[in-house]
Design a protein around this motif. Structure first.
Motif, PDB file in Angstrom:
ATOM      1  N   VAL A 144       0.778  -1.117  -0.055  1.00 56.05           N
ATOM      2  CA  VAL A 144       0.131  -0.014   0.052  1.00 56.05           C
ATOM      3  C   VAL A 144       0.836   0.985   0.062  1.00 56.05           C
ATOM      4  O   VAL A 144       1.863   1.297   0.980  1.00 56.05           O
ATOM      5  CB  VAL A 144      -1.006   0.004   1.264  1.00 56.05           C
ATOM      6  CG1 VAL A 144      -1.786   1.248   1.418  1.00 56.05           C
ATOM      7  CG2 VAL A 144      -1.842  -1.212   1.358  1.00 56.05           C
ATOM      8  N   PHE A 145       0.609   2.231  -0.974  1.00 54.48           N
ATOM      9  CA  PHE A 145       1.503   3.274  -0.958  1.00 54.48           C
ATOM     10  C   PHE A 145       0.679   4.476  -0.496  1.00 54.48           C
ATOM     11  O   PHE A 145      -0.698   4.589  -0.893  1.00 54.48           O
ATOM     12  CB  PHE A 145       1.863   3.535  -2.250  1.00 54.48           C
ATOM     13  CG  PHE A 145       2.790   2.567  -2.957  1.00 54.48           C
ATOM     14  CD1 PHE A 145       4.052   2.715  -2.724  1.00 54.48           C
ATOM     15  CD2 PHE A 145       2.104   1.790  -3.658  1.00 54.48           C
ATOM     16  CE1 PHE A 145       5.077   1.824  -3.302  1.00 54.48           C
ATOM     17  CE2 PHE A 145       3.191   0.727  -4.387  1.00 54.48           C
ATOM     18  CZ  PHE A 145       4.457   0.766  -3.921  1.00 54.48           C
ATOM     19  N   VAL A 146       1.181   5.299   0.281  1.00 46.13           N
ATOM     20  CA  VAL A 146       0.429   6.314   0.725  1.00 46.13           C
ATOM     21  C   VAL A 146       1.386   7.735   0.616  1.00 46.13           C
ATOM     22  O   VAL A 146       2.526   7.675   0.739  1.00 46.13           O
ATOM     23  CB  VAL A 146       0.422   6.465   2.525  1.00 46.13           C
ATOM     24  CG1 VAL A 146      -0.410   7.620   2.941  1.00 46.13           C
ATOM     25  CG2 VAL A 146      -0.578   5.112   2.830  1.00 46.13           C
ATOM     26  N   ARG A 147       0.612   8.656   0.101  1.00 49.21           N
ATOM     27  CA  ARG A 147       1.509   9.830  -0.219  1.00 49.21           C
ATOM     28  C   ARG A 147       0.632  11.094   0.494  1.00 49.21           C
ATOM     29  O   ARG A 147      -0.487  11.178   0.674  1.00 49.21           O
ATOM     30  CB  ARG A 147       1.122   9.987  -1.688  1.00 49.21           C
ATOM     31  CG  ARG A 147       1.763  11.423  -2.119  1.00 49.21           C
ATOM     32  CD  ARG A 147       1.542  11.642  -3.552  1.00 49.21           C
ATOM     33  NE  ARG A 147       2.063  13.045  -3.918  1.00 49.21           N
ATOM     34  CZ  ARG A 147       1.915  13.716  -4.957  1.00 49.21           C
ATOM     35  NH1 ARG A 147       1.256  13.049  -6.080  1.00 49.21           N
ATOM     36  NH2 ARG A 147       2.472  14.661  -5.249  1.00 49.21           N
ATOM     37  N   TYR A 148       1.485  11.721   1.247  1.00 54.70           N
ATOM     38  CA  TYR A 148       1.158  12.985   1.943  1.00 54.70           C
ATOM     39  C   TYR A 148       1.820  14.098   1.488  1.00 54.70           C
ATOM     40  O   TYR A 148       3.032  14.237   1.033  1.00 54.70           O
ATOM     41  CB  TYR A 148       1.849  12.570   3.385  1.00 54.70           C
ATOM     42  CG  TYR A 148       0.968  11.629   4.304  1.00 54.70           C
ATOM     43  CD1 TYR A 148      -0.126  11.843   4.806  1.00 54.70           C
ATOM     44  CD2 TYR A 148       1.633  10.395   4.252  1.00 54.70           C
ATOM     45  CE1 TYR A 148      -0.919  11.099   5.659  1.00 54.70           C
ATOM     46  CE2 TYR A 148       0.933   9.395   5.318  1.00 54.70           C
ATOM     47  CZ  TYR A 148      -0.265   9.790   5.651  1.00 54.70           C
ATOM     48  OH  TYR A 148      -1.192   8.703   6.493  1.00 54.70           O
ATOM     49  N   ASP A 149       1.255  15.122   1.370  1.00 53.65           N
ATOM     50  CA  ASP A 149       1.341  16.407   0.894  1.00 53.65           C
ATOM     51  C   ASP A 149       1.599  17.220   2.088  1.00 53.65           C
ATOM     52  O   ASP A 149       0.769  17.797   2.635  1.00 53.65           O
ATOM     53  CB  ASP A 149       0.668  16.862  -0.080  1.00 53.65           C
ATOM     54  CG  ASP A 149       1.233  17.806  -1.143  1.00 53.65           C
ATOM     55  OD1 ASP A 149       2.584  18.077  -1.077  1.00 53.65           O
ATOM     56  OD2 ASP A 149       0.547  18.412  -1.914  1.00 53.65           O
ATOM     57  N   LEU A 150       2.849  17.675   2.831  1.00 57.93           N
ATOM     58  CA  LEU A 150       2.975  18.528   3.809  1.00 57.93           C
ATOM     59  C   LEU A 150       3.157  19.959   3.322  1.00 57.93           C
ATOM     60  O   LEU A 150       4.119  20.134   2.773  1.00 57.93           O
ATOM     61  CB  LEU A 150       4.213  17.690   4.593  1.00 57.93           C
ATOM     62  CG  LEU A 150       4.143  16.443   5.060  1.00 57.93           C
ATOM     63  CD1 LEU A 150       5.475  16.264   5.772  1.00 57.93           C
ATOM     64  CD2 LEU A 150       2.894  16.486   6.102  1.00 57.93           C
ATOM     65  N   ILE A 151       2.231  20.528   3.804  1.00 58.92           N
ATOM     66  CA  ILE A 151       2.183  21.961   3.416  1.00 58.92           C
ATOM     67  C   ILE A 151       2.451  22.707   5.141  1.00 58.92           C
ATOM     68  O   ILE A 151       1.720  22.725   5.898  1.00 58.92           O
ATOM     69  CB  ILE A 151       0.803  22.789   2.935  1.00 58.92           C
ATOM     70  CG1 ILE A 151       0.700  21.687   1.487  1.00 58.92           C
ATOM     71  CG2 ILE A 151       1.062  23.948   2.568  1.00 58.92           C
ATOM     72  CD1 ILE A 151      -0.466  22.099   0.835  1.00 58.92           C
ATOM     73  N   THR A 152       3.632  23.600   4.935  1.00 56.98           N
ATOM     74  CA  THR A 152       3.884  24.237   6.319  1.00 56.98           C
ATOM     75  C   THR A 152       3.939  25.535   5.987  1.00 56.98           C
ATOM     76  O   THR A 152       3.890  26.287   4.924  1.00 56.98           O
ATOM     77  CB  THR A 152       5.101  23.786   6.904  1.00 56.98           C
ATOM     78  OG1 THR A 152       6.159  23.722   5.813  1.00 56.98           O
ATOM     79  CG2 THR A 152       4.885  22.439   7.294  1.00 56.98           C
TER      80      THR A 152
END
Length: 152
Positions: A144-152
């Motif tokens: 399972v691939f999970v992609r997170y997009d971290l916006i700071t």
């Protein structure tokens, strides 16, 4: 529509011939069987694409067996009802027909009901196939691939 074979299960010979005439005028191929029991015996000789069946026949208690067989083979069905005989539809129980239609049949109503039942059956088959492919894909995924997009 000549490539669509209809099995007509009707114990009244006059009604059966009338319905057969209507169906043949709509360019369907029609086989008449006079009882549910005979339909079970002859079913695989005919191998219909569609079934038009009298709801209840005198002295015939094999309708549930026939309906169960039809359901397993995924063949669309319409039950013929004599007008104003709702009590007959209560005996159908678990047959799960595509539709009921009153007999004598209006040719246009009959044609529309058959075409709709065949179309509905095709759509349900396609949906089941698609669901099966999706289920197989999900059950066989190893990672399972999970992609997170971290916006700071």
């Amino acid at each position: 529509m000549a490539d669509i074979k209809i099995l007509l299960v009707e114990d009244d010979k006059i009604e059966a011939l009338g319905i057969k005439h209507i169906l043949e005028s709509l360019d369907y191929e029609v086989s008449i069987i006079k009882s549910h029991e005979e339909a079970i015996d002859e079913f695989f000789n005919i191998i219909p694409d569609f079934i038009l069946m009298d709801t209840v026949q005198n002295g015939d208690n094999t309708a549930n067996k026939l309906s169960s067989m039809i359901k397993k083979l995924n063949i669309p069905i319409i039950y013929l009802n004599a007008p104003f005989e709702e009590s007959k539809t209560q005996n159908i129980g678990n047959k799960e027909p595509q539709e009921y239609i009153n007999n004598p049949c209006d040719p246009i109503e009959l044609k529309c009901a058959i075409e709709l039942a065949i179309y509905k059956n095709q759509v349900e088959n396609e949906l089941n196939e698609s669901e099966g492919r999706f289920r197989s894909l999900v059950e066989n995924v190893e990672d399972v691939f999970v992609r997170y997009d971290l916006i700071t």
